[in-house]
Design an enzyme around this catalytic site. Structure first.
Site, mmCIF file in Angstrom:
data_model
loop_
_atom_site.group_PDB
_atom_site.id
_atom_site.type_symbol
_atom_site.label_atom_id
_atom_site.label_comp_id
_atom_site.label_asym_id
_atom_site.label_seq_id
_atom_site.Cartn_x
_atom_site.Cartn_y
_atom_site.Cartn_z
ATOM 1 C CD GLU A 112 -4.994 -7.877 5.743
ATOM 2 O OE1 GLU A 112 -4.073 -7.640 4.929
ATOM 3 O OE2 GLU A 112 -5.326 -7.082 6.630
ATOM 4 C CD GLU A 137 -0.082 -8.088 7.276
ATOM 5 O OE1 GLU A 137 0.036 -8.926 8.207
ATOM 6 O OE2 GLU A 137 -1.066 -8.058 6.524
HETATM 7 C C1 HXC Z 1 6.003 -8.065 -3.487
HETATM 8 C C2 HXC Z 1 6.633 -10.246 -3.342
HETATM 9 C C3 HXC Z 1 5.797 -10.450 -2.211
HETATM 10 C C4 HXC Z 1 5.024 -9.341 -1.766
HETATM 11 C C5 HXC Z 1 6.792 -12.305 -2.641
HETATM 12 N N1 HXC Z 1 7.219 -11.423 -3.573
HETATM 13 N N2 HXC Z 1 5.932 -11.729 -1.810
HETATM 14 N N3 HXC Z 1 6.729 -9.071 -3.948
HETATM 15 N N4 HXC Z 1 5.183 -8.168 -2.427
HETATM 16 N N5 HXC Z 1 4.193 -9.434 -0.730
HETATM 17 C C6 HXC Z 1 8.191 -11.648 -4.640
HETATM 18 C C7 HXC Z 1 9.600 -11.777 -4.121
HETATM 19 O O1 HXC Z 1 10.141 -10.505 -3.928
HETATM 20 C C8 HXC Z 1 10.269 -12.513 -5.248
HETATM 21 O O2 HXC Z 1 10.518 -11.608 -6.304
HETATM 22 C C9 HXC Z 1 9.173 -13.457 -5.719
HETATM 23 O O3 HXC Z 1 7.928 -12.901 -5.268
HETATM 24 C C10 HXC Z 1 9.308 -14.848 -5.148
HETATM 25 O O4 HXC Z 1 9.377 -14.742 -3.723
HETATM 26 P P1 HXC Z 1 10.499 -15.464 -2.850
HETATM 27 O O5 HXC Z 1 10.548 -14.758 -1.567
HETATM 28 O O6 HXC Z 1 11.758 -15.598 -3.633
HETATM 29 O O7 HXC Z 1 9.858 -16.923 -2.697
HETATM 30 P P2 HXC Z 1 10.105 -17.954 -1.503
HETATM 31 O O8 HXC Z 1 11.538 -17.951 -1.097
HETATM 32 O O9 HXC Z 1 9.465 -19.218 -1.953
HETATM 33 O O10 HXC Z 1 9.266 -17.376 -0.260
HETATM 34 C C11 HXC Z 1 7.859 -17.265 -0.302
HETATM 35 C C12 HXC Z 1 7.347 -16.321 0.823
HETATM 36 C C13 HXC Z 1 8.079 -14.986 0.745
HETATM 37 C C14 HXC Z 1 7.586 -16.981 2.200
HETATM 38 C C15 HXC Z 1 5.840 -16.177 0.634
HETATM 39 O O11 HXC Z 1 7.983 -14.499 -0.588
HETATM 40 C C16 HXC Z 1 7.525 -13.930 1.648
HETATM 41 O O12 HXC Z 1 7.742 -13.954 2.860
HETATM 42 N N6 HXC Z 1 6.817 -12.948 1.060
HETATM 43 C C17 HXC Z 1 6.294 -11.802 1.808
HETATM 44 C C18 HXC Z 1 5.155 -12.212 2.683
HETATM 45 C C19 HXC Z 1 4.629 -10.993 3.427
HETATM 46 O O13 HXC Z 1 5.322 -10.329 4.206
HETATM 47 N N7 HXC Z 1 3.374 -10.660 3.184
HETATM 48 C C20 HXC Z 1 2.743 -9.531 3.765
HETATM 49 C C21 HXC Z 1 2.941 -8.377 2.846
HETATM 50 S S1 HXC Z 1 2.412 -6.898 3.576
HETATM 51 P P3 HXC Z 1 11.997 -11.482 -6.973
HETATM 52 O O14 HXC Z 1 11.827 -10.342 -7.906
HETATM 53 O O15 HXC Z 1 12.942 -11.265 -5.853
HETATM 54 O O16 HXC Z 1 12.173 -12.810 -7.643
HETATM 55 C C22 HXC Z 1 0.794 -6.950 3.421
HETATM 56 C C23 HXC Z 1 0.257 -5.812 4.080
HETATM 57 C C24 HXC Z 1 -1.159 -5.575 4.127
HETATM 58 O O17 HXC Z 1 0.149 -7.784 2.853
HETATM 59 C C25 HXC Z 1 -1.478 -4.366 4.902
HETATM 60 C C26 HXC Z 1 -0.484 -3.526 5.528
HETATM 61 C C27 HXC Z 1 0.799 -3.125 4.862
#
Ligand code: HXC
Length: 257
Positions: A111, A131
């Site tokens: 976004e 999301e």
């Molecule tokens: C907080 C996050 C994060 C996020 C990753 N991390 N994404 N922390 N918010 N959005 C953190 C993880 O918890 C982890 O911390 C560290 O970053 C590394 O991530 P991993 O998952 O271990 O890495 P990997 O296995 O390489 O996977 C990468 C990834 C995955 C596929 C991108 O991290 C993922 O799916 N992230 C979330 C993506 C997501 O759902 N985004 C949308 C968010 S909601 P630790 O401390 O465990 O090492 C959003 C909403 C907007 O944006 C508006 C409405 C709500």
């Protein structure tokens, strides 16, 4: 300028902003927003700066809004504080911002990339609105900007399934302007920004403003808005200089007046 979540560097007339929360894959929390707004205000006000580049790391532009910050929030917190409304100020930046996306641009990351004026993508870029898997939805404009960028079919599929688009698909769909080898992304983005920063500054603002109006209005009103702003540019010194320089076969020398 010392920020905890950003690296900010001026390269000539280009402000290079690097999201820098590597342990959280550049997840966008309130601190990132407030630091970024601070940088954008200074950038917009600084006559020595003409274009910005916003980038992340090789692995992630930004993996979303910070899930850990949102996890415990309820409706009253989110609605009561109009959570994410602060990002509207980012989109009011008048000078251009290029998003240089390498790796993940997910949720809020996708976004914010779309809030920029255009996206240059590394061949490693992945875009998504996952999301729904968290029980929510895009909240920083994704359902609107992605739909305008790639059309209903792809936007709806991506929002409903959380599927990611790779760089090639994103380019075909019109989400990104160009794909670059990951190793060259930031340098090429800075070069592109330098090209823009070397243009007449009032014309840069006017061009950005009129393209953005295309998303807010009817065709007839948009065409009229464009024509009026085009007329207005004939009141600038840089129009006289630009057209004279062309006729005299020399580069223009801009005053920003
Ligand atoms: C907080 C996050 C994060 C996020 C990753 N991390 N994404 N922390 N918010 N959005 C953190 C993880 O918890 C982890 O911390 C560290 O970053 C590394 O991530 P991993 O998952 O271990 O890495 P990997 O296995 O390489 O996977 C990468 C990834 C995955 C596929 C991108 O991290 C993922 O799916 N992230 C979330 C993506 C997501 O759902 N985004 C949308 C968010 S909601 P630790 O401390 O465990 O090492 C959003 C909403 C907007 O944006 C508006 C409405 C709500």
């Amino acid at each position: 300028s010392s920020y905890e979540t950003l690296l900010v560097e001026q390269r000539g007339a280009v402000t290079l902003i690097t999201l820098n929360r590597p342990k959280a894959l550049n997840a966008l929390n309130s601190q990132v927003l407030s630091e970024l707004l601070d940088v954008m205000r200074a950038f917009d006000a600084d006559p020595s700066q003409g274009c910005a580049v916003l980038t992340g790391s090789e692995k992630a532009f930004a993996a979303g809004a910070d899930i850990k910050e949102m996890q415990a929030q309820g409706f009253a917190d989110m609605y009561g504080h109009d959570f994410f409304a602060g990002w509207d100020a980012f989109t009011r930046t008048r000078k251009p911002i290029i998003a240089a996306v390498s790796g993940y641009a997910l949720g809020g990351g996708c976004e914010v990339a779309m809030m920029c004026d255009f996206i240059l993508a590394a061949d490693t870029a992945k875009f998504g609105q996952p999301e729904i898997k968290l029980g929510v939805s895009p909240g920083m404009g994704g359902s609107q900007r992605l739909t305008r960028a790639v059309g209903k079919a792809k936007a709806m599929e991506m929002c409903l399934t959380g599927r990611m688009m790779d760089a090639a698909e994103a380019e075909r769909a019109g989400l990104v302007s160009r794909i670059l080898p990951a190793a060259e992304l930031v340098e090429e983005a800075v070069q592109t920004a330098a090209t823009i920063a070397a243009m007449p500054p009032l014309a840069v603002k006017a061009n950005k403003e009129m393209v953005n109006v295309a998303f807010e209005t009817t065709l007839a009103q948009g065409v009229q808005f464009e024509r009026r702003l085009f007329h207005a540019l004939f009141g600038t010194e840089d129009q006289k200089e630009g057209m004279t320089a062309f006729v005299e076969k020399r580069p223009g020398n801009w005053t920003g007046r």
